[in-house]
Enzyme design. Structure first.
Site, PDB file in Angstrom:
ATOM      1  N   ASN A   1       2.278   1.837  -3.610  1.00  0.00           N
ATOM      2  CA  ASN A   1       1.183   1.567  -4.933  1.00  0.00           C
ATOM      3  C   ASN A   1      -0.135   2.292  -4.755  1.00  0.00           C
ATOM      4  O   ASN A   1      -0.657   2.638  -5.633  1.00  0.00           O
ATOM      5  CB  ASN A   1       0.968   0.285  -5.309  1.00  0.00           C
ATOM      6  CG  ASN A   1       2.123  -0.540  -5.451  1.00  0.00           C
ATOM      7  OD1 ASN A   1       2.939  -0.083  -6.690  1.00  0.00           O
ATOM      8  ND2 ASN A   1       2.554  -1.513  -4.908  1.00  0.00           N
ATOM      9  N   TYR A   2      -0.466   2.436  -3.391  1.00  0.00           N
ATOM     10  CA  TYR A   2      -1.846   3.108  -3.273  1.00  0.00           C
ATOM     11  C   TYR A   2      -1.887   4.425  -2.227  1.00  0.00           C
ATOM     12  O   TYR A   2      -3.093   5.012  -2.281  1.00  0.00           O
ATOM     13  CB  TYR A   2      -2.565   1.980  -2.584  1.00  0.00           C
ATOM     14  CG  TYR A   2      -3.103   0.541  -3.572  1.00  0.00           C
ATOM     15  CD1 TYR A   2      -4.065   0.961  -4.330  1.00  0.00           C
ATOM     16  CD2 TYR A   2      -2.291  -0.607  -3.352  1.00  0.00           C
ATOM     17  CE1 TYR A   2      -4.301  -0.151  -5.400  1.00  0.00           C
ATOM     18  CE2 TYR A   2      -2.522  -1.512  -4.229  1.00  0.00           C
ATOM     19  CZ  TYR A   2      -3.585  -1.201  -5.288  1.00  0.00           C
ATOM     20  OH  TYR A   2      -3.789  -2.542  -5.961  1.00  0.00           O
ATOM     21  N   LEU A   3      -1.013   4.553  -1.864  1.00  0.00           N
ATOM     22  CA  LEU A   3      -0.870   5.838  -0.875  1.00  0.00           C
ATOM     23  C   LEU A   3      -0.230   7.139  -1.559  1.00  0.00           C
ATOM     24  O   LEU A   3       0.980   6.853  -1.777  1.00  0.00           O
ATOM     25  CB  LEU A   3       0.056   5.623   0.585  1.00  0.00           C
ATOM     26  CG  LEU A   3      -1.035   4.377   1.120  1.00  0.00           C
ATOM     27  CD1 LEU A   3      -0.290   4.120   2.726  1.00  0.00           C
ATOM     28  CD2 LEU A   3      -2.225   4.574   1.740  1.00  0.00           C
TER      29      LEU A   3
ATOM     30  N   SER B   1       0.785  -1.068   0.186  1.00  0.00           N
ATOM     31  CA  SER B   1       0.132   0.100   0.028  1.00  0.00           C
ATOM     32  C   SER B   1       0.897   1.181  -0.075  1.00  0.00           C
ATOM     33  O   SER B   1       0.532   2.477  -0.715  1.00  0.00           O
ATOM     34  CB  SER B   1      -1.036   0.017   1.334  1.00  0.00           C
ATOM     35  OG  SER B   1      -0.253  -0.107   2.421  1.00  0.00           O
TER      36      SER B   1
END
Length: 706
Positions: free
Chosen positions: A663-665, A660
């Protein structure tokens, strides 16, 4: 290290000898005649070591007590003789050490301590050098985010590289290493031998015990055999790969036991390869390539119970590879005797080379490193689209809530899928042909068997229980209370269906993403996942951060916020094999630190007591109290850090925080939080991560809001 122990042992022996002599001198003064014998017996053989001499001297001491008194010179003469003997002993000892040292210098170079004590000047110089290096690195960094972007679709204007690095060709096994079938040695053809070696190398792995793996391997192996080999080798259970496996293990051990010089040679070879193939020129800036080596052939493993595990990953040849580079650049030269499949000059894509692998027919790419301009631009754009969703997410939620009552079944199914993607951060999922890969699903590809509905469960109404394999065969298991309208729709979707039927039989990922892009430019199901992950981190940081906390406590709060995101996104991992041992080691350190703290507190209490008795007139006692206070504070800080570290490790045992975070934060959330609360950035991001997010670190202020 051996030299250090020798010197330490000599010092101990010397100390014992000194104590023994003092005791001996005292006895001489009392016992009279016994001292005379002692002074005579204290002479030693030059070949004796210190430990033997001390041991013998103790024996003499015990013997003297039992012996009768004899005549002896005066005390002054006794002392003189002992002193002379001492001087003679030290002289011989020094001479012996010098001889040893000279001999060692002749035989081999003297080892220098690995950690020599550094002076304050050395430490300061090292700090300045580090700062200077960092400044130079910053000055040389390509600040692409400050430049104007190219027109839509164009990724670069100049691209030059050396192409991929191919693994070495297969080297046949030595003549003394055999493969056996039904107990008889069989000389295999090179192609068959290479594949057999792939299996032999994995004999101590559980994969080779699985029926699917063994069947797929044997089927592909037979394709590589000659007709004579196929007619002979018909049963994998009758094959003996023992000698090939032993050879492989021996090579592994030999690599582990390489000398320092051999390791350095190998390191230099690898560095030469990196310098030649690991970099490219992108718009005339030197950029690092992420994966410039083509994967060698081997046996496919897959994740989880993949139906294709054990199949042969074939060797990639230059004839399989498409090269992409600039028109004005030098085209990479293929290996001798080979040619490229194709050479392209497409500046609307970011890959440097591509080929199709034979197991699943997927396209593999050689791309730039994570800290490159192309990767950074893509990340920046991704998080900006997710930020844009924040401005219209309420409207989208309103519309899909309205669609739950639609007369069209496809619209209702789309609305329920969107509800799950938004609330649970589920992946959309992609349609796959049966048997193409492991049985993994996403939201749109859920089957009836993957959910169970409960009118009431554990005190909650309208609960849906999920149980399926998600990406990378990681199990997703969750029990979630949902709104009544969604619950009723799910019941409707499941009517008259078998467990293996699709839950959303009138929906697929393409249809869902097409609908989302009509609501907002660039919006896909994945953007929802990025948006929910980033907004969750920002909210959790606001809730968990306390201004008065120290850096260790702040870091724990950050990791807890990150963990909330990882749980939302189902980023699980198996506990590390060494977890229990590392926790035990950490606990032992904590226990030791507690003992030190207890001792430090008792010493402080004693120092205060002494200072109080002496009053303010004694500055030394007051300074001692301050030193003891500092020691207690230092022990308390160290203990707190260790205890927080133990808590953090335990809580993260089965959660993967890295996925995360990378890649997502949105990294700007983390950078702004660090700047606002004075947390060093290296507590959150390591060096490679800081390079990856250099654009975010440079442009973000502490008031940034996602």
């Amino acid at each position: 290290m051996g030299r250090g122990k020798e010197l330490k042992g000599a010092e101990k022996s010397k100390h014992k000898l000194s104590k023994l002599r003092r005791a001996s001198g005292h006895e001489r003064a009392v016992a009279g005649g016994d001292a005379c014998k002692a002074s005579e017996q204290i002479k030693r053989d030059p070949e004796e070591d210190d430990a033997d001499f001390v041991s013998k001297e103790k024996g003499r001491k015990r013997k003297r007590i039992k012996e009768e008194q004899t005549e002896c010179p005066t005390n002054s003469s006794k002392k003189t003789k002992v002193k002379q003997d001492d001087e003679a002993f030290q002289k011989k000892k020094g001479k012996k050490k010098t001889e040893k040292k000279v001999k060692k210098e002749e035989d081999e170079p003297v080892q220098i301590s690995k950690n020599p004590k550094r002076t304050k000047e050395d430490i300061q110089e090292a700090k300045l050098l580090k700062i200077k290096k960092k400044e130079e690195e910053e000055q040389n960094r390509w600040r692409w985010w400050e430049e104007e972007k190219y027109e839509d679709g164009v990724k670069w204007k100049f691209l030059e590289h050396k192409g991929p690095f191919f693994p070495p060709e297969y080297q046949p096994v030595p003549d003394n290493v055999h493969f056996y079938y039904e107990g008889n040695a069989v000389k295999l053809s090179l192609a068959a031998e290479e594949v057999a070696l792939f299996f032999a190398q994995m004999l101590d792995h559980e994969y080779t015990t699985k029926d699917v793996f063994r069947e797929n391997f044997f089927k592909d192996w037979r394709k590589e055999m000659t007709s004579e080999e196929r007619s002979l080798i018909k049963n994998l259970n009758k094959c003996d790969f023992g000698e090939m496996h032993a050879m492989h293990k021996a090579k592994v051990e030999a690599r582990k036991n390489m000398s320092k010089e051999e390791k350095q040679v190998q390191k230099d070879i690898n560095q030469t390869i990196v310098e030649e193939f690991g970099f490219c020129l992108l718009d005339h800036h030197k950029e690092k390539i992420g994966n410039f080596k083509i994967e060698p052939p081997g046996l496919f493993r897959g994740r989880g119970e993949h139906p294709k595990q054990g199949m042969l990953k074939k060797r990639i040849q230059p004839e399989d590879v498409i090269i992409n580079c600039g028109k004005e650049s030098s085209v990479p030269v293929p290996p001798a005797g080979h040619r490229w499949k194709e050479v392209r000059h497409d500046n609307t894509v970011t890959w440097l080379a591509s080929w199709t692998e034979n197991i699943q027919g997927s396209i593999k790419y050689i791309m730039l490193n994570a800290n490159s301009k192309l990767k950074g631009e893509k990340d920046w754009e991704k998080y900006e689209v997710a930020r844009k969703l924040k401005t219209c997410v309420d409207d989208i939620r309103y519309h899909y809530n309205q669609d739950l009552k639609s007369k069209q079944m496809s619209t209702r199914q789309r609305a329920v899928a969107l509800y799950f993607i938004d609330k649970l951060a589920l992946r959309a999922g992609n349609e796959k042909e049966e048997g193409e890969s492991a049985d993994t699903v996403g939201c749109c590809s859920l089957r009836v068997e993957h959910i169970t509905l409960h009118d009431k469960l554990e005190g909650d109404d309208f609960v849906v229980e999920f149980d399926f394999l998600g990406k990378d065969s990681i199990r997703y298991y969750n029990k979630v209370p949902i709104i009544k309208k969604v619950f009723k729709n799910l019941k409707l979707f499941m009517e008259n269906k078998e467990p293996g039927d699709d839950l959303f039989d009138r929906l697929n990922t393409q249809m869902l993403n097409k609908h989302l892009s009509s609501l907002m430019a660039g919006l896909t199901a994945k953007v929802f996942r990025t948006y929910n992950a980033s907004i969750t981190l920002q909210q959790q940081l606001k809730e968990l951060t306390n201004k008065g906390d120290n850096v260790a406590e702040m870091t724990l709060s950050y990791n807890r916020a990150n963990r909330a995101v990882a749980i939302l996104c189902n980023h699980q991992r198996a506990p590390p094999k060494t977890f229990e041992q590392s926790m035990a080691n950490l606990q032992a350190k904590i226990d030791g630190r507690k003992e030190q703290l207890s001792l430090a507190k008792s010493e402080l209490k004693q120092a205060k007591k002494e200072a109080k008795s002496k009053g303010n007139s004694d500055p030394k006692s007051q300074m001692l109290v301050e030193r003891k206070k500092t020691a207690v504070k230092r022990c308390e800080d160290q203990l707190l850090r260790m205890e927080l570290q133990a808590t953090d490790r335990e809580e993260n045992k089965q959660i993967a925080l890295g996925t995360s975070k990378l890649n997502y934060l949105d990294p700007r959330i983390s950078v702004a939080w660090c700047k606002k609360y004075g947390v060093p950035l290296d507590k959150i991001y390591n060096k490679s991560q800081r390079d990856k997010f250099a654009w975010a670190i440079d442009m973000t202020e502490e008031d940034f809001e996602f």
